[in-house]
Design a protein around this motif. Sequence first.
Motif, mmCIF file in Angstrom:
data_model
loop_
_atom_site.group_PDB
_atom_site.id
_atom_site.type_symbol
_atom_site.label_atom_id
_atom_site.label_comp_id
_atom_site.label_asym_id
_atom_site.label_seq_id
_atom_site.Cartn_x
_atom_site.Cartn_y
_atom_site.Cartn_z
ATOM 1 N N GLU A 1 28.863 46.961 27.597
ATOM 2 C CA GLU A 1 29.073 47.563 26.281
ATOM 3 C C GLU A 1 28.318 48.885 26.147
ATOM 4 O OE1 GLU A 1 27.889 44.146 23.920
ATOM 5 O OE2 GLU A 1 29.954 43.863 23.255
ATOM 6 N N ILE A 2 27.095 48.914 26.656
ATOM 7 C CA ILE A 2 26.309 50.155 26.618
ATOM 8 C C ILE A 2 26.973 51.228 27.481
ATOM 9 C CG2 ILE A 2 24.103 51.187 27.275
ATOM 10 C CD1 ILE A 2 22.804 48.467 26.615
ATOM 11 N N MET B 1 34.013 50.717 35.641
ATOM 12 C CA MET B 1 33.774 49.287 35.840
ATOM 13 C C MET B 1 33.940 48.921 37.306
ATOM 14 S SD MET B 1 35.794 47.551 32.610
ATOM 15 C CE MET B 1 35.267 45.893 33.047
ATOM 16 N N ASN B 2 33.019 48.108 37.823
ATOM 17 C CA ASN B 2 33.178 47.617 39.180
ATOM 18 C C ASN B 2 33.843 46.238 39.150
ATOM 19 O OD1 ASN B 2 31.139 45.637 38.659
ATOM 20 N ND2 ASN B 2 29.560 47.184 39.136
ATOM 21 N N LEU B 3 34.162 45.705 40.337
ATOM 22 C CA LEU B 3 34.889 44.439 40.407
ATOM 23 C C LEU B 3 34.091 43.284 39.811
ATOM 24 C CD1 LEU B 3 36.542 44.665 43.947
ATOM 25 C CD2 LEU B 3 37.634 44.905 41.723
ATOM 26 N N ARG B 4 32.755 43.317 39.954
ATOM 27 C CA ARG B 4 31.943 42.237 39.380
ATOM 28 C C ARG B 4 32.018 42.259 37.864
ATOM 29 N NH1 ARG B 4 30.784 37.191 40.037
ATOM 30 N NH2 ARG B 4 28.736 36.576 39.245
ATOM 31 N N GLN B 5 31.952 43.443 37.273
ATOM 32 C CA GLN B 5 32.068 43.557 35.825
ATOM 33 C C GLN B 5 33.441 43.084 35.346
ATOM 34 O OE1 GLN B 5 31.094 47.746 35.655
ATOM 35 N NE2 GLN B 5 29.157 47.314 34.590
ATOM 36 N N ILE B 6 34.466 43.436 36.101
ATOM 37 C CA ILE B 6 35.823 42.999 35.757
ATOM 38 C C ILE B 6 35.913 41.481 35.784
ATOM 39 C CG2 ILE B 6 38.204 42.928 36.619
ATOM 40 C CD1 ILE B 6 37.846 45.843 37.468
#
Length: 295
Positions: free
Chosen positions: A40-41, A1-6
């Motif tokens: 999710e994917i 996970m990157n920071l944007r996803q977090i």
Amino acid sequence: MNLRQIEVFRAVMTTGSTTNAAKLLHVSQPGVSRLIRHLEIQLGVTLFERRNARLIPTPEAHTLQAEVDKVYRGVLHVQNVATHLRFGDHATLRVLSSANTALQLVPFATAKLLERFNHSKVFFESLPTREIVQTLVAEEADVAISSAPLEHPVLEVREIGRWTLQCVVPKGHVLLEKKKFDLATALRQRLVVYSPEAPQSRVIDGWMEKFGIARQVVVEVRSGYAACAMAASGAGVAFVDDLSARAHRSENLSLIEIPHAPRFPIYSVTNVNRPPSQLGQTFLELVAGELASLS
């Protein structure tokens, strides 16, 4: 996970929908939805169940959130450190306080701290009890001085002193004519009181019940300092904490000691996951010293 996803995942968990998350982050709702589906994917697990335009987090989402929160707090701390680098000095202390300890106790201790560490910087804020807990748990403050007990698994709460009740009346009040303080007579006066959950209220109610007296309430306030101001103006008689009474230096106010008055703890509070620095530990020692001198 990157920071944007977090950031997006945390926003959805916090707000409960992609629409609200998009508003919080000032981005488009379809963009948030796409990122969540992609996440999710990528992870190979379902993070949310879709029910009536709301997203219900799965157990896997809650597990992920616990780890994401740790990372997010770390990012906030890095941002905070970076912000204060421009002052040329990273020795900072973030202090929270209850209303009555914020009047003199914490300022006096802070002044002595800055004399000892003259290149340091203190960020100080007086907050309600609930907000003190939230801020310390989120690791957005270093220490707190509270006159009310705080409960949370990650908070270390230590008693460092005590406060007591005093009776405050306007100059020339009839209670000042008596050589010995008469509690029953004081309780029969027009009273300035507090909200029911305040510790002062429980004590006053107990006294009322003991003497069989019906309260004559004229003003309800939220702090001891406000109660002092009302008493000084002649609005009524108040029972206030001695910290507020000492801080309210008014020529129109008289303080009366109450024999055998109850005493209540004053606490230092820190987060067990973030022990106080040398600066913070010294500050707590100075507060305890100030309390001892006041006693």
